[in-house]
Design a protein around this motif. Structure first.
Motif, PDB file in Angstrom:
ATOM      1  N   GLU A  25       0.849  -1.190   0.000  1.00  0.00           N
ATOM      2  CA  GLU A  25       0.000   0.000   0.000  1.00  0.00           C
ATOM      3  C   GLU A  25       0.885   1.242   0.000  1.00  0.00           C
ATOM      4  O   GLU A  25       1.918   1.282   0.651  1.00  0.00           O
ATOM      5  CB  GLU A  25      -0.889  -0.008   1.237  1.00  0.00           C
ATOM      6  N   VAL A  26       0.461   2.257  -0.731  1.00  0.00           N
ATOM      7  CA  VAL A  26       1.199   3.507  -0.814  1.00  0.00           C
ATOM      8  C   VAL A  26       0.242   4.651  -0.503  1.00  0.00           C
ATOM      9  O   VAL A  26      -0.876   4.685  -1.020  1.00  0.00           O
ATOM     10  CB  VAL A  26       1.798   3.696  -2.230  1.00  0.00           C
ATOM     11  N   ALA A  27       0.683   5.575   0.317  1.00  0.00           N
ATOM     12  CA  ALA A  27      -0.097   6.783   0.593  1.00  0.00           C
ATOM     13  C   ALA A  27       0.276   7.824  -0.460  1.00  0.00           C
ATOM     14  O   ALA A  27       1.458   8.100  -0.690  1.00  0.00           O
ATOM     15  CB  ALA A  27       0.207   7.297   1.997  1.00  0.00           C
ATOM     16  N   VAL A  28      -0.727   8.374  -1.122  1.00  0.00           N
ATOM     17  CA  VAL A  28      -0.531   9.367  -2.170  1.00  0.00           C
ATOM     18  C   VAL A  28      -1.008  10.699  -1.629  1.00  0.00           C
ATOM     19  O   VAL A  28      -2.158  10.841  -1.234  1.00  0.00           O
ATOM     20  CB  VAL A  28      -1.321   8.979  -3.446  1.00  0.00           C
ATOM     21  N   ARG A  29      -0.122  11.675  -1.626  1.00  0.00           N
ATOM     22  CA  ARG A  29      -0.454  12.978  -1.053  1.00  0.00           C
ATOM     23  C   ARG A  29      -1.188  13.868  -2.051  1.00  0.00           C
ATOM     24  O   ARG A  29      -0.674  14.867  -2.536  1.00  0.00           O
ATOM     25  CB  ARG A  29       0.825  13.658  -0.557  1.00  0.00           C
TER      26      ARG A  29
END
Length: 96
Positions: A25-29
């Motif tokens: 999972e990647v957090a995208v700002r």
């Protein structure tokens, strides 16, 4: 809604490790609306579910927001790069 967002659409965007590291999972700002604008295809969850089912991958459905926590405990194998490519190709056929 499932959105497919190519990496090229995220160039210059700050990315961070997400909460579920085992799932990559990647957090995208970005605001959700901006992230959606960058999606190359969108398809309903049921369609995505059917694509996975057709690939022989069973993913139980989550029917409530509270059910998301239970989903983290499911033993669903990670997709291989080939399976990901297959899913994306099918998403383009069935999405908009």
């Amino acid at each position: 809604m499932v959105q497919v967002i190519p990496r090229s659409a995220l160039e210059g965007v700050r990315l961070e490790t997400g909460y579920i590291r085992a799932e990559a999972e990647v957090a995208v700002r970005l605001h959700a609306s901006e992230l959606a604008r960058r999606a190359s295809v969108q398809l309903p969850v049921d369609v995505a579910h059917d694509i996975l089912k057709g690939m022989g991958i069973h993913v139980p459905k989550v029917n409530t927001y509270e059910g998301i926590s239970d989903a983290l405990e499911w033993d669903i194998p990670k997709l291989t790069p080939e399976q990901i490519a297959n899913f994306v190709a099918e998403a383009y056929k069935h999405g908009n």
